[in-house]
Design a protein around this motif. Sequence first.
Motif, mmCIF file in Angstrom:
data_model
loop_
_atom_site.group_PDB
_atom_site.id
_atom_site.type_symbol
_atom_site.label_atom_id
_atom_site.label_comp_id
_atom_site.label_asym_id
_atom_site.label_seq_id
_atom_site.Cartn_x
_atom_site.Cartn_y
_atom_site.Cartn_z
ATOM 1 N N THR A 207 -9.984 -0.072 68.055
ATOM 2 C CA THR A 207 -10.269 0.941 67.046
ATOM 3 C C THR A 207 -10.221 0.328 65.646
ATOM 4 O O THR A 207 -9.298 -0.428 65.320
ATOM 5 C CB THR A 207 -9.218 2.079 67.161
ATOM 6 O OG1 THR A 207 -9.300 2.654 68.471
ATOM 7 C CG2 THR A 207 -9.456 3.163 66.122
ATOM 8 N N LEU A 208 -11.202 0.670 64.826
ATOM 9 C CA LEU A 208 -11.260 0.207 63.444
ATOM 10 C C LEU A 208 -10.150 0.861 62.624
ATOM 11 O O LEU A 208 -9.911 2.060 62.744
ATOM 12 C CB LEU A 208 -12.630 0.558 62.855
ATOM 13 C CG LEU A 208 -12.907 0.182 61.399
ATOM 14 C CD1 LEU A 208 -12.878 -1.334 61.213
ATOM 15 C CD2 LEU A 208 -14.258 0.762 60.960
ATOM 16 N N ALA A 209 -9.497 0.073 61.768
ATOM 17 C CA ALA A 209 -8.331 0.582 61.041
ATOM 18 C C ALA A 209 -8.363 0.135 59.585
ATOM 19 O O ALA A 209 -9.260 -0.588 59.140
ATOM 20 C CB ALA A 209 -7.050 0.087 61.710
ATOM 21 N N ASP A 210 -7.344 0.597 58.862
ATOM 22 C CA ASP A 210 -7.082 0.182 57.495
ATOM 23 C C ASP A 210 -8.180 0.674 56.554
ATOM 24 O O ASP A 210 -8.914 1.605 56.866
ATOM 25 C CB ASP A 210 -6.928 -1.335 57.429
ATOM 26 C CG ASP A 210 -6.100 -1.785 56.244
ATOM 27 O OD1 ASP A 210 -4.946 -1.356 56.141
ATOM 28 O OD2 ASP A 210 -6.619 -2.557 55.421
ATOM 29 N N GLU A 211 -8.295 0.057 55.386
ATOM 30 C CA GLU A 211 -9.395 0.401 54.487
ATOM 31 C C GLU A 211 -10.669 -0.254 55.017
ATOM 32 O O GLU A 211 -10.619 -1.230 55.763
ATOM 33 C CB GLU A 211 -9.100 -0.079 53.068
ATOM 34 C CG GLU A 211 -9.011 -1.597 52.942
ATOM 35 C CD GLU A 211 -8.829 -2.054 51.509
ATOM 36 O OE1 GLU A 211 -9.326 -1.383 50.589
ATOM 37 O OE2 GLU A 211 -8.188 -3.096 51.313
ATOM 38 N N VAL A 212 -11.812 0.266 54.592
ATOM 39 C CA VAL A 212 -13.079 -0.252 55.096
ATOM 40 C C VAL A 212 -14.069 -0.411 53.949
ATOM 41 O O VAL A 212 -14.369 0.564 53.232
ATOM 42 C CB VAL A 212 -13.679 0.689 56.167
ATOM 43 C CG1 VAL A 212 -15.037 0.179 56.626
ATOM 44 C CG2 VAL A 212 -12.745 0.809 57.361
ATOM 45 N N LEU A 213 -14.548 -1.634 53.755
ATOM 46 C CA LEU A 213 -15.657 -1.916 52.855
ATOM 47 C C LEU A 213 -15.427 -1.391 51.438
ATOM 48 O O LEU A 213 -16.302 -0.798 50.819
ATOM 49 C CB LEU A 213 -16.950 -1.348 53.448
ATOM 50 C CG LEU A 213 -17.427 -2.070 54.713
ATOM 51 C CD1 LEU A 213 -18.285 -1.165 55.577
ATOM 52 C CD2 LEU A 213 -18.208 -3.341 54.335
ATOM 53 N N THR A 214 -14.229 -1.633 50.926
ATOM 54 C CA THR A 214 -13.941 -1.312 49.538
ATOM 55 C C THR A 214 -14.039 -2.591 48.699
ATOM 56 O O THR A 214 -14.052 -3.698 49.247
ATOM 57 C CB THR A 214 -12.528 -0.735 49.376
ATOM 58 O OG1 THR A 214 -11.569 -1.791 49.558
ATOM 59 C CG2 THR A 214 -12.261 0.392 50.380
ATOM 60 N N PRO A 215 -14.075 -2.471 47.372
ATOM 61 C CA PRO A 215 -14.064 -3.683 46.542
ATOM 62 C C PRO A 215 -12.799 -4.515 46.678
ATOM 63 O O PRO A 215 -12.786 -5.667 46.252
ATOM 64 C CB PRO A 215 -14.203 -3.116 45.117
ATOM 65 C CG PRO A 215 -14.887 -1.811 45.287
ATOM 66 C CD PRO A 215 -14.338 -1.260 46.570
#
Length: 282
Positions: A207-215
């Motif tokens: 499962t994808l976790a944490d923040e995603v594709l932020t600066p």
Amino acid sequence: MNDEAVIEIDLPLPRVASGKVREVFELSENELVFVATDRISAFDVVMAQGIPGKGSLLTSMSLFWFDLLADICPNHLISSYDTRSMVVRKLDMLPIEFVIRGYLVGSGWKEYQTTGSVCGIPLPSGLREADQLPEPIFTPATKAEVGAHDENISEDMAADIVGPDVLKTARDYAIELYARAASHAAERGIILADTKFEFGFNEGVITLADEVLTPDSSRFWPAHSYKPGANPPSYDKQYLRDWLDAKNWDRQPPPPDLPADVIKATAAKYQEAFDAITKENP
């Protein structure tokens, strides 16, 4: 944006982790609350001053990407209940980061200059800094504690850590996520140079976790000013890094205090990235 940065967060819940930017609290046996502060780090050191509104922008951008990419793989998001908080599933996290690079820059460029490869992946000779790679590459990294640097490792080393089958599934997800996001960004005049993803297990499902594709986890470049041969200007904290380097700071705590104009300019970069990425029509 607010006039003051939100640096500290406290909730009437058990605190389970405190990172460079986020605070993590336990909501229940299977749920966590991720809260993004306005803290900002550079060269793995957290600055004394924050960037007003940054935490809300990062959370909003992650929510945008979770929605856009939901058909590619499961993610840990359950809900959001204010501008900087997400309720997420508690996962058994994989101990590596899944870094996808579409361009030769940063630590990858430094390694290429010495070895002609990145994380053991041979690359064509004669590439320049910030050149687009023939195809995106997966370059895993170990997760560092606060104040330490992540370490690039080979895919074989990553497979030894998490197992080859797990690695392949998460790697394939990461490459597809990057490709979709890069296409979306390109339609809006932005180059997604590289990014990192984190994955964990939810009842045995990757499962994808944490923040995603932020600066904070990605390198976004304005396409109109992109020119290979040097590190292009970016929609992230590169402005802050450049200012710190100009101060001849030794990159060790304590960092220099950030003046108001640097805080304002850094905030503007984050806002510009958010506005461009999330606009409905290119």
